[in-house]
Scaffold this motif. Structure first.
Motif, PDB file in Angstrom:
ATOM      1  N   LYS A 260      12.286 -24.117  -5.317  1.00 49.78           N
ATOM      2  CA  LYS A 260      10.852 -23.875  -5.116  1.00 49.78           C
ATOM      3  C   LYS A 260      10.186 -23.502  -6.437  1.00 49.78           C
ATOM      4  CE  LYS A 260      11.712 -20.839  -1.882  1.00 49.78           C
ATOM      5  NZ  LYS A 260      11.539 -19.819  -0.816  1.00 49.78           N
ATOM      6  N   TYR A 261      10.846 -22.682  -7.234  1.00 48.94           N
ATOM      7  CA  TYR A 261      10.298 -22.300  -8.533  1.00 48.94           C
ATOM      8  C   TYR A 261      10.301 -23.486  -9.499  1.00 48.94           C
ATOM      9  CZ  TYR A 261      10.785 -17.505  -6.863  1.00 48.94           C
ATOM     10  OH  TYR A 261      10.688 -16.346  -6.141  1.00 48.94           O
ATOM     11  N   GLN A 262      11.338 -24.297  -9.405  1.00 50.78           N
ATOM     12  CA  GLN A 262      11.428 -25.453 -10.293  1.00 50.78           C
ATOM     13  C   GLN A 262      10.296 -26.443 -10.032  1.00 50.78           C
ATOM     14  OE1 GLN A 262      14.492 -26.761 -12.326  1.00 50.78           O
ATOM     15  NE2 GLN A 262      14.871 -24.589 -12.661  1.00 50.78           N
ATOM     16  N   VAL A 263      10.082 -26.795  -8.768  1.00 48.73           N
ATOM     17  CA  VAL A 263       9.040 -27.774  -8.459  1.00 48.73           C
ATOM     18  C   VAL A 263       7.657 -27.194  -8.755  1.00 48.73           C
ATOM     19  CG1 VAL A 263       8.050 -29.267  -6.684  1.00 48.73           C
ATOM     20  CG2 VAL A 263      10.523 -28.935  -6.782  1.00 48.73           C
ATOM     21  N   SER A 264       7.487 -25.891  -8.534  1.00 49.68           N
ATOM     22  CA  SER A 264       6.231 -25.247  -8.898  1.00 49.68           C
ATOM     23  C   SER A 264       5.981 -25.363 -10.406  1.00 49.68           C
ATOM     24  CB  SER A 264       6.255 -23.768  -8.486  1.00 49.68           C
ATOM     25  OG  SER A 264       5.103 -23.098  -8.935  1.00 49.68           O
ATOM     26  N   PHE A 265       7.012 -25.152 -11.194  1.00 47.13           N
ATOM     27  CA  PHE A 265       6.897 -25.286 -12.647  1.00 47.13           C
ATOM     28  C   PHE A 265       6.490 -26.709 -13.020  1.00 47.13           C
ATOM     29  CE2 PHE A 265       8.854 -26.579 -16.666  1.00 47.13           C
ATOM     30  CZ  PHE A 265       8.388 -25.620 -17.542  1.00 47.13           C
ATOM     31  N   PHE A 266       7.135 -27.693 -12.408  1.00 48.45           N
ATOM     32  CA  PHE A 266       6.809 -29.082 -12.721  1.00 48.45           C
ATOM     33  C   PHE A 266       5.374 -29.424 -12.321  1.00 48.45           C
ATOM     34  CE2 PHE A 266      11.574 -29.807 -11.975  1.00 48.45           C
ATOM     35  CZ  PHE A 266      11.866 -29.546 -13.300  1.00 48.45           C
ATOM     36  N   ALA A 267       4.947 -28.924 -11.168  1.00 50.78           N
ATOM     37  CA  ALA A 267       3.562 -29.159 -10.751  1.00 50.78           C
ATOM     38  C   ALA A 267       2.595 -28.604 -11.784  1.00 50.78           C
ATOM     39  CB  ALA A 267       3.306 -28.536  -9.381  1.00 50.78           C
ATOM     40  N   GLY A 268       2.960 -27.474 -12.372  1.00 47.53           N
ATOM     41  CA  GLY A 268       2.133 -26.908 -13.425  1.00 47.53           C
ATOM     42  C   GLY A 268       2.068 -27.806 -14.646  1.00 47.53           C
ATOM     43  N   THR A 269       3.190 -28.429 -15.005  1.00 43.97           N
ATOM     44  CA  THR A 269       3.174 -29.340 -16.160  1.00 43.97           C
ATOM     45  C   THR A 269       2.345 -30.579 -15.854  1.00 43.97           C
ATOM     46  OG1 THR A 269       5.186 -30.613 -15.600  1.00 43.97           O
ATOM     47  CG2 THR A 269       5.485 -28.549 -16.807  1.00 43.97           C
ATOM     48  N   PHE A 270       2.388 -31.051 -14.594  1.00 45.09           N
ATOM     49  CA  PHE A 270       1.569 -32.203 -14.226  1.00 45.09           C
ATOM     50  C   PHE A 270       0.084 -31.849 -14.311  1.00 45.09           C
ATOM     51  CE2 PHE A 270       5.281 -33.330 -11.185  1.00 45.09           C
ATOM     52  CZ  PHE A 270       6.010 -33.884 -12.230  1.00 45.09           C
ATOM     53  N   ARG A 271      -0.264 -30.643 -13.852  1.00 47.06           N
ATOM     54  CA  ARG A 271      -1.667 -30.212 -13.927  1.00 47.06           C
ATOM     55  C   ARG A 271      -2.124 -30.106 -15.382  1.00 47.06           C
ATOM     56  NH1 ARG A 271      -0.147 -26.711  -9.574  1.00 47.06           N
ATOM     57  NH2 ARG A 271       0.243 -25.020 -11.055  1.00 47.06           N
ATOM     58  N   GLN A 272      -1.242 -29.552 -16.230  1.00 43.18           N
ATOM     59  CA  GLN A 272      -1.600 -29.415 -17.635  1.00 43.18           C
ATOM     60  C   GLN A 272      -1.796 -30.777 -18.283  1.00 43.18           C
ATOM     61  OE1 GLN A 272      -2.231 -26.440 -19.359  1.00 43.18           O
ATOM     62  NE2 GLN A 272      -3.086 -27.969 -20.768  1.00 43.18           N
ATOM     63  N   ALA A 273      -0.952 -31.740 -17.934  1.00 43.03           N
ATOM     64  CA  ALA A 273      -1.102 -33.095 -18.471  1.00 43.03           C
ATOM     65  C   ALA A 273      -2.440 -33.689 -18.058  1.00 43.03           C
ATOM     66  CB  ALA A 273       0.047 -33.980 -17.993  1.00 43.03           C
ATOM     67  N   ALA A 274      -2.828 -33.435 -16.803  1.00 43.10           N
ATOM     68  CA  ALA A 274      -4.116 -33.940 -16.325  1.00 43.10           C
ATOM     69  C   ALA A 274      -5.266 -33.290 -17.080  1.00 43.10           C
ATOM     70  CB  ALA A 274      -4.254 -33.684 -14.825  1.00 43.10           C
ATOM     71  N   ARG A 275      -5.173 -31.980 -17.319  1.00 43.83           N
ATOM     72  CA  ARG A 275      -6.224 -31.287 -18.080  1.00 43.83           C
ATOM     73  C   ARG A 275      -6.301 -31.802 -19.513  1.00 43.83           C
ATOM     74  NH1 ARG A 275      -4.519 -26.641 -14.944  1.00 43.83           N
ATOM     75  NH2 ARG A 275      -2.988 -26.120 -16.553  1.00 43.83           N
ATOM     76  N   ASP A 276      -5.136 -32.003 -20.127  1.00 42.34           N
ATOM     77  CA  ASP A 276      -5.122 -32.507 -21.503  1.00 42.34           C
ATOM     78  C   ASP A 276      -5.780 -33.883 -21.583  1.00 42.34           C
ATOM     79  OD1 ASP A 276      -3.841 -30.209 -22.250  1.00 42.34           O
ATOM     80  OD2 ASP A 276      -1.843 -31.122 -22.385  1.00 42.34           O
ATOM     81  N   MET A 277      -5.493 -34.721 -20.589  1.00 39.18           N
ATOM     82  CA  MET A 277      -6.090 -36.054 -20.572  1.00 39.18           C
ATOM     83  C   MET A 277      -7.608 -35.961 -20.400  1.00 39.18           C
ATOM     84  SD  MET A 277      -5.790 -39.339 -20.711  1.00 39.18           S
ATOM     85  CE  MET A 277      -4.010 -39.600 -20.545  1.00 39.18           C
ATOM     86  N   ARG A 278      -8.042 -35.086 -19.513  1.00 37.75           N
ATOM     87  CA  ARG A 278      -9.466 -34.888 -19.283  1.00 37.75           C
ATOM     88  C   ARG A 278     -10.154 -34.383 -20.550  1.00 37.75           C
ATOM     89  NH1 ARG A 278     -10.157 -30.149 -15.541  1.00 37.75           N
ATOM     90  NH2 ARG A 278      -9.655 -29.130 -17.525  1.00 37.75           N
ATOM     91  N   ASP A 279      -9.535 -33.410 -21.221  1.00 41.46           N
ATOM     92  CA  ASP A 279     -10.127 -32.857 -22.441  1.00 41.46           C
ATOM     93  C   ASP A 279     -10.177 -33.886 -23.560  1.00 41.46           C
ATOM     94  OD1 ASP A 279     -10.359 -30.493 -21.061  1.00 41.46           O
ATOM     95  OD2 ASP A 279      -8.628 -29.533 -22.027  1.00 41.46           O
ATOM     96  N   ALA A 280      -9.141 -34.722 -23.637  1.00 41.09           N
ATOM     97  CA  ALA A 280      -9.111 -35.755 -24.671  1.00 41.09           C
ATOM     98  C   ALA A 280     -10.215 -36.774 -24.461  1.00 41.09           C
ATOM     99  CB  ALA A 280      -7.749 -36.450 -24.678  1.00 41.09           C
ATOM    100  N   ARG A 281     -10.475 -37.110 -23.183  1.00 32.85           N
ATOM    101  CA  ARG A 281     -11.556 -38.058 -22.902  1.00 32.85           C
ATOM    102  C   ARG A 281     -12.902 -37.420 -23.221  1.00 32.85           C
ATOM    103  NH1 ARG A 281      -9.085 -38.616 -17.962  1.00 32.85           N
ATOM    104  NH2 ARG A 281     -10.922 -37.750 -16.920  1.00 32.85           N
ATOM    105  N   ALA A 282     -13.042 -36.132 -22.929  1.00 37.49           N
ATOM    106  CA  ALA A 282     -14.311 -35.450 -23.190  1.00 37.49           C
ATOM    107  C   ALA A 282     -14.597 -35.363 -24.685  1.00 37.49           C
ATOM    108  CB  ALA A 282     -14.299 -34.056 -22.578  1.00 37.49           C
ATOM    109  N   ALA A 283     -13.523 -35.213 -25.464  1.00 38.20           N
ATOM    110  CA  ALA A 283     -13.688 -35.070 -26.911  1.00 38.20           C
ATOM    111  C   ALA A 283     -13.880 -36.410 -27.617  1.00 38.20           C
ATOM    112  CB  ALA A 283     -12.481 -34.342 -27.504  1.00 38.20           C
ATOM    113  N   ALA A 284     -13.549 -37.502 -26.924  1.00 41.58           N
ATOM    114  CA  ALA A 284     -13.610 -38.829 -27.553  1.00 41.58           C
ATOM    115  C   ALA A 284     -15.054 -39.269 -27.795  1.00 41.58           C
ATOM    116  CB  ALA A 284     -12.907 -39.841 -26.663  1.00 41.58           C
TER     117      ALA A 284
END
Length: 284
Positions: A260-284
């Protein structure tokens, strides 16, 4: 990552769970081993919305020594995590004593290639996945913990996150265990191979290859010392990672909680990847 995929990923990760996961068994061929193996795939409820429904990140979860593709669903409630975190869970068959490596002495045992390359390609071509490193994670228990970390290190372009639960992270400490030399070779004759595949020997590569990492082990587990040594090496190298020791031993009671902790951690990395992609598009 496709912007449409990113939008759906953010939406799914904040939506309330419905607890209606779907579990199925699929047959995945291996060209490397000229065989077909079964795997358990758990889909979140949202997957059933049809071909126009969003794509999903994937978490690969490996079984331990003596196990098979049914272990996780038979011994834990892992299926509920697919809905809770909006991910596809894949539990491939890794053989009873394969250690998830391409054996230097047995050409019939190429489970590193099978799980790390062939299974991933099959899942991406047969299911609606987000087929990028940033939306793919791998973990496992015991032998599968070693396998997950080794596969991620050997394929840094395939996995953005990796984990281990009670992992046998240093097979050199398992020398003499039944079956291990059949895939690793004689520890004297193949000493270079044994040393090279030990996770501690590649610890700095997690940071270099930007692989998000989480490790945990039961405080009374016989493998806890090798996990502590890996943790200490990662700290020494300055490699970001999560590390936890929780009460428990080498048991399903421990792993069914740890996952449960492992999958929660991975979900967090997926969310961070989505935020990074969103921020990169905003900065472009």
């Amino acid at each position: 990552m496709n912007p449409v995929h990113t939008f759906w990923l953010i939406l799914m990760l904040i939506a309330p769970p419905t607890w209606a996961f779907q579990s199925r068994v699929v047959n995945i061929p291996s060209a490397a081993m000229h065989r077909t193996f079964e795997a358990t795939v758990v889909l979140p409820d949202q997957y059933a919305r049809g071909s126009q429904a969003p794509r999903f990140p994937v978490v690969y979860v490996l079984h331990g020594s003596g196990g098979d593709y049914t272990d996780w669903t038979a011994n834990s409630r892992i299926g509920k995590l697919a809905d809770r975190y909006h991910v596809i869970l894949v539990m491939p068959d890794g053989g009873h004593e394969s250690w998830y490596i391409d054996s230097p002495v047995d050409p019939r045992s190429r489970y590193g290639t099978y799980v790390g390359t062939e299974v991933v390609a099959y899942i991406d071509s047969h299911f609606r996945t987000i087929a990028t490193k940033q939306a793919r994670a791998i973990t496992g228990l015991s032998m599968g913990g070693f396998g997950a970390l080794r596969i991620a290190l050997d394929r840094p372009d395939a996995f953005g996150a990796a984990g281990s639960m009670s992992g046998a992270v240093d097979p050199r400490r398992s020398e003499g265990e039944p079956g291990i030399e059949r895939v690793f070779g004689d520890p004297m004759q193949y000493a270079d191979f044994w040393n090279r595949v030990a996770i501690v020997a590649s610890a700095e590569d997690f940071g270099r290859d930007h692989i998000a990492l989480t490790i945990d082990c039961g405080a009374s587990d016989s493998l806890v010392q090798s996990n502590r040594l890996l943790h200490e090496r990662l700290v020494e190298l300055g490699v970001p990672h999560g590390y936890a020791e929780r009460p428990g031993g080498h048991t399903w009671k421990y792993w069914s909680n740890a996952v449960k902790y492992q999958v929660s951690f991975f979900a967090g990395t997926f969310r961070q990847a989505a935020r990074d992609m969103r921020d990169a598009r905003a900065a472009a």
